[in-house]
Design a protein around this motif. Structure first.
Motif, PDB file in Angstrom:
ATOM      1  N   TYR A  58       8.949  -7.131 -15.911  1.00  0.00           N
ATOM      2  CA  TYR A  58       7.938  -8.208 -15.650  1.00  0.00           C
ATOM      3  C   TYR A  58       7.104  -8.225 -16.079  1.00  0.00           C
ATOM      4  CZ  TYR A  58      11.710  -7.119 -11.696  1.00  0.00           C
ATOM      5  OH  TYR A  58      12.208  -7.390 -10.421  1.00  0.00           O
ATOM      6  N   THR A  59       6.664  -9.926 -16.144  1.00  0.00           N
ATOM      7  CA  THR A  59       5.670 -10.046 -16.608  1.00  0.00           C
ATOM      8  C   THR A  59       3.985  -8.773 -15.354  1.00  0.00           C
ATOM      9  OG1 THR A  59       5.457 -11.140 -15.079  1.00  0.00           O
ATOM     10  CG2 THR A  59       6.262 -11.984 -17.179  1.00  0.00           C
ATOM     11  N   ALA A  60       2.905  -8.811 -16.211  1.00  0.00           N
ATOM     12  CA  ALA A  60       1.774  -8.447 -15.194  1.00  0.00           C
ATOM     13  C   ALA A  60       2.022  -8.964 -13.872  1.00  0.00           C
ATOM     14  CB  ALA A  60       0.714  -8.702 -16.104  1.00  0.00           C
ATOM     15  N   SER A  61       1.973 -10.034 -14.329  1.00  0.00           N
ATOM     16  CA  SER A  61       1.721 -11.193 -12.801  1.00  0.00           C
ATOM     17  C   SER A  61       2.361 -10.473 -11.778  1.00  0.00           C
ATOM     18  CB  SER A  61       1.438 -13.195 -12.711  1.00  0.00           C
ATOM     19  OG  SER A  61       2.478 -12.820 -13.683  1.00  0.00           O
ATOM     20  N   THR A  62       3.963 -10.544 -12.052  1.00  0.00           N
ATOM     21  CA  THR A  62       5.367 -10.630 -11.183  1.00  0.00           C
ATOM     22  C   THR A  62       5.122  -9.006 -10.759  1.00  0.00           C
ATOM     23  OG1 THR A  62       6.469 -12.169 -12.646  1.00  0.00           O
ATOM     24  CG2 THR A  62       7.676 -10.817 -11.146  1.00  0.00           C
ATOM     25  N   ALA A  63       4.243  -8.468 -11.732  1.00  0.00           N
ATOM     26  CA  ALA A  63       5.108  -6.738 -10.602  1.00  0.00           C
ATOM     27  C   ALA A  63       3.510  -6.926 -10.382  1.00  0.00           C
ATOM     28  CB  ALA A  63       4.250  -5.971 -12.287  1.00  0.00           C
ATOM     29  N   ALA A  64       2.241  -7.169 -10.222  1.00  0.00           N
ATOM     30  CA  ALA A  64       2.026  -7.361  -9.453  1.00  0.00           C
ATOM     31  C   ALA A  64       1.883  -7.810  -7.965  1.00  0.00           C
ATOM     32  CB  ALA A  64      -0.155  -7.441 -10.140  1.00  0.00           C
ATOM     33  N   THR A  65       2.622  -9.053  -8.049  1.00  0.00           N
ATOM     34  CA  THR A  65       2.992  -9.325  -7.019  1.00  0.00           C
ATOM     35  C   THR A  65       4.026  -8.733  -6.294  1.00  0.00           C
ATOM     36  OG1 THR A  65       2.924 -11.963  -7.677  1.00  0.00           O
ATOM     37  CG2 THR A  65       4.598 -11.497  -5.667  1.00  0.00           C
ATOM     38  N   LEU A  66       5.067  -8.120  -6.826  1.00  0.00           N
ATOM     39  CA  LEU A  66       6.360  -7.044  -6.640  1.00  0.00           C
ATOM     40  C   LEU A  66       5.206  -5.614  -5.751  1.00  0.00           C
ATOM     41  CD1 LEU A  66       9.020  -6.877  -8.617  1.00  0.00           C
ATOM     42  CD2 LEU A  66       8.815  -7.665  -7.104  1.00  0.00           C
ATOM     43  N   LEU A  70      -0.216   2.680 -11.187  1.00  0.00           N
ATOM     44  CA  LEU A  70       1.296   2.927 -12.174  1.00  0.00           C
ATOM     45  C   LEU A  70       2.794   2.517 -11.574  1.00  0.00           C
ATOM     46  CD1 LEU A  70       0.329   7.179 -11.625  1.00  0.00           C
ATOM     47  CD2 LEU A  70       0.624   5.702 -13.725  1.00  0.00           C
ATOM     48  N   GLN A  71       2.490   2.074 -10.276  1.00  0.00           N
ATOM     49  CA  GLN A  71       4.341   1.023  -9.967  1.00  0.00           C
ATOM     50  C   GLN A  71       4.031   0.126 -11.036  1.00  0.00           C
ATOM     51  OE1 GLN A  71       2.746   1.042  -5.681  1.00  0.00           O
ATOM     52  NE2 GLN A  71       4.572   2.928  -5.456  1.00  0.00           N
ATOM     53  N   ASN A  72       2.186  -0.474 -10.313  1.00  0.00           N
ATOM     54  CA  ASN A  72       2.430  -1.788 -11.474  1.00  0.00           C
ATOM     55  C   ASN A  72       2.888  -1.530 -12.849  1.00  0.00           C
ATOM     56  OD1 ASN A  72       1.650  -4.623 -12.608  1.00  0.00           O
ATOM     57  ND2 ASN A  72      -0.447  -4.638 -12.103  1.00  0.00           N
ATOM     58  N   SER A  73       2.213  -0.917 -13.770  1.00  0.00           N
ATOM     59  CA  SER A  73       2.086  -0.286 -14.911  1.00  0.00           C
ATOM     60  C   SER A  73       4.367   0.177 -15.501  1.00  0.00           C
ATOM     61  CB  SER A  73       1.993   1.040 -15.400  1.00  0.00           C
ATOM     62  OG  SER A  73       2.152   1.886 -15.074  1.00  0.00           O
ATOM     63  N   ARG A  74       4.659   0.708 -14.603  1.00  0.00           N
ATOM     64  CA  ARG A  74       6.183   1.138 -14.894  1.00  0.00           C
ATOM     65  C   ARG A  74       7.102   0.064 -14.846  1.00  0.00           C
ATOM     66  NH1 ARG A  74       8.378   4.457  -9.436  1.00  0.00           N
ATOM     67  NH2 ARG A  74       7.956   2.277  -8.783  1.00  0.00           N
ATOM     68  N   LEU A  75       6.530  -1.147 -13.592  1.00  0.00           N
ATOM     69  CA  LEU A  75       7.654  -2.590 -13.603  1.00  0.00           C
ATOM     70  C   LEU A  75       6.974  -3.386 -15.006  1.00  0.00           C
ATOM     71  CD1 LEU A  75       6.331  -3.550  -9.754  1.00  0.00           C
ATOM     72  CD2 LEU A  75       8.621  -2.628 -10.826  1.00  0.00           C
ATOM     73  N   MET A  85       0.680  -1.528   0.235  1.00  0.00           N
ATOM     74  CA  MET A  85       0.149   0.067  -0.055  1.00  0.00           C
ATOM     75  C   MET A  85       1.611   1.283  -0.113  1.00  0.00           C
ATOM     76  SD  MET A  85      -2.853   0.882   2.635  1.00  0.00           S
ATOM     77  CE  MET A  85      -4.256   0.614   2.077  1.00  0.00           C
ATOM     78  N   ALA A  86       0.559   2.206  -0.516  1.00  0.00           N
ATOM     79  CA  ALA A  86       1.079   3.291  -0.832  1.00  0.00           C
ATOM     80  C   ALA A  86       1.164   4.736   0.233  1.00  0.00           C
ATOM     81  CB  ALA A  86       0.899   4.242  -1.822  1.00  0.00           C
ATOM     82  N   THR A  87       2.396   5.585   0.739  1.00  0.00           N
ATOM     83  CA  THR A  87       2.086   5.348   2.010  1.00  0.00           C
ATOM     84  C   THR A  87       2.350   7.344   1.526  1.00  0.00           C
ATOM     85  OG1 THR A  87       4.674   5.101   2.595  1.00  0.00           O
ATOM     86  CG2 THR A  87       2.648   4.049   3.770  1.00  0.00           C
ATOM     87  N   HIS A  88       2.382   7.435   2.548  1.00  0.00           N
ATOM     88  CA  HIS A  88       2.313   9.534   2.496  1.00  0.00           C
ATOM     89  C   HIS A  88       3.724   9.777   3.162  1.00  0.00           C
ATOM     90  CE1 HIS A  88       1.249  13.620   1.804  1.00  0.00           C
ATOM     91  NE2 HIS A  88       2.203  13.624   2.927  1.00  0.00           N
ATOM     92  N   THR A  89       4.312  10.487   2.470  1.00  0.00           N
ATOM     93  CA  THR A  89       5.643  11.070   2.839  1.00  0.00           C
ATOM     94  C   THR A  89       5.363  12.463   2.985  1.00  0.00           C
ATOM     95  OG1 THR A  89       6.963  11.109   0.953  1.00  0.00           O
ATOM     96  CG2 THR A  89       7.312   9.207   1.999  1.00  0.00           C
ATOM     97  N   THR A 122      -6.811   7.624  -4.762  1.00  0.00           N
ATOM     98  CA  THR A 122      -4.970   7.849  -4.949  1.00  0.00           C
ATOM     99  C   THR A 122      -4.336   6.385  -4.764  1.00  0.00           C
ATOM    100  OG1 THR A 122      -5.441  10.189  -4.353  1.00  0.00           O
ATOM    101  CG2 THR A 122      -3.265   9.264  -3.795  1.00  0.00           C
ATOM    102  N   THR A 123      -4.593   6.109  -3.310  1.00  0.00           N
ATOM    103  CA  THR A 123      -3.944   4.534  -3.673  1.00  0.00           C
ATOM    104  C   THR A 123      -3.934   3.465  -4.810  1.00  0.00           C
ATOM    105  OG1 THR A 123      -3.868   4.736  -1.643  1.00  0.00           O
ATOM    106  CG2 THR A 123      -3.072   2.410  -2.061  1.00  0.00           C
ATOM    107  N   GLU A 124      -4.851   3.704  -5.515  1.00  0.00           N
ATOM    108  CA  GLU A 124      -5.701   2.531  -6.407  1.00  0.00           C
ATOM    109  C   GLU A 124      -4.640   3.725  -7.551  1.00  0.00           C
ATOM    110  OE1 GLU A 124      -7.387  -0.878  -8.407  1.00  0.00           O
ATOM    111  OE2 GLU A 124      -7.582  -0.239  -6.186  1.00  0.00           O
ATOM    112  N   VAL A 125      -5.045   4.561  -8.355  1.00  0.00           N
ATOM    113  CA  VAL A 125      -3.685   5.080  -9.196  1.00  0.00           C
ATOM    114  C   VAL A 125      -1.971   4.810  -9.035  1.00  0.00           C
ATOM    115  CG1 VAL A 125      -3.232   8.084 -10.293  1.00  0.00           C
ATOM    116  CG2 VAL A 125      -5.414   7.228  -9.589  1.00  0.00           C
TER     117      VAL A 125
END
Length: 99
Positions: free
Chosen positions: A52-60, A42-47, A1-5, A35-38
């Protein structure tokens, strides 16, 4: 989950209404903020873009989280599939009943 910094940047963004509805629906289904969903998408698409494959990216991206749909009974999964096939405006109308 994304955290605010303190290093987080703000981005104002215009989206087609259908895309916004899809993001809102997905966030509600995943029980998280839009915001967390977006950020997660974005992190998944960047991976994926770096090889990375879509399933590996989602796992990461979701290393410690078990998806809500993974714990549903067969009947609940069937109901979720029916819900996902509804038009976005009907999905949002149904979701608004639970607020």
């Amino acid at each position: 989950m994304a955290t605010h910094t303190d290093n987080d940047a703000t981005l104002m963004l215009r989206l087609p209404s259908e895309l916004k509805a899809e993001l809102m629906r997905a966030a509600a289904i995943n029980k998280r903020k839009v915001t967390t969903e977006v950020i997660e998408r974005l992190q998944n698409s960047r991976l994926v873009s770096v090889g990375y494959t879509a399933s590996t990216a989602a796992t990461l991206v979701h290393t410690k989280e078990k998806g809500p749909a993974d714990t549903l009974s067969g009947t609940d999964q069937a109901m979720l599939e029916v819900f996902r096939r509804l038009p976005p405006e009907k999905q949002l109308a149904l979701l608004s009943l639970f607020r």
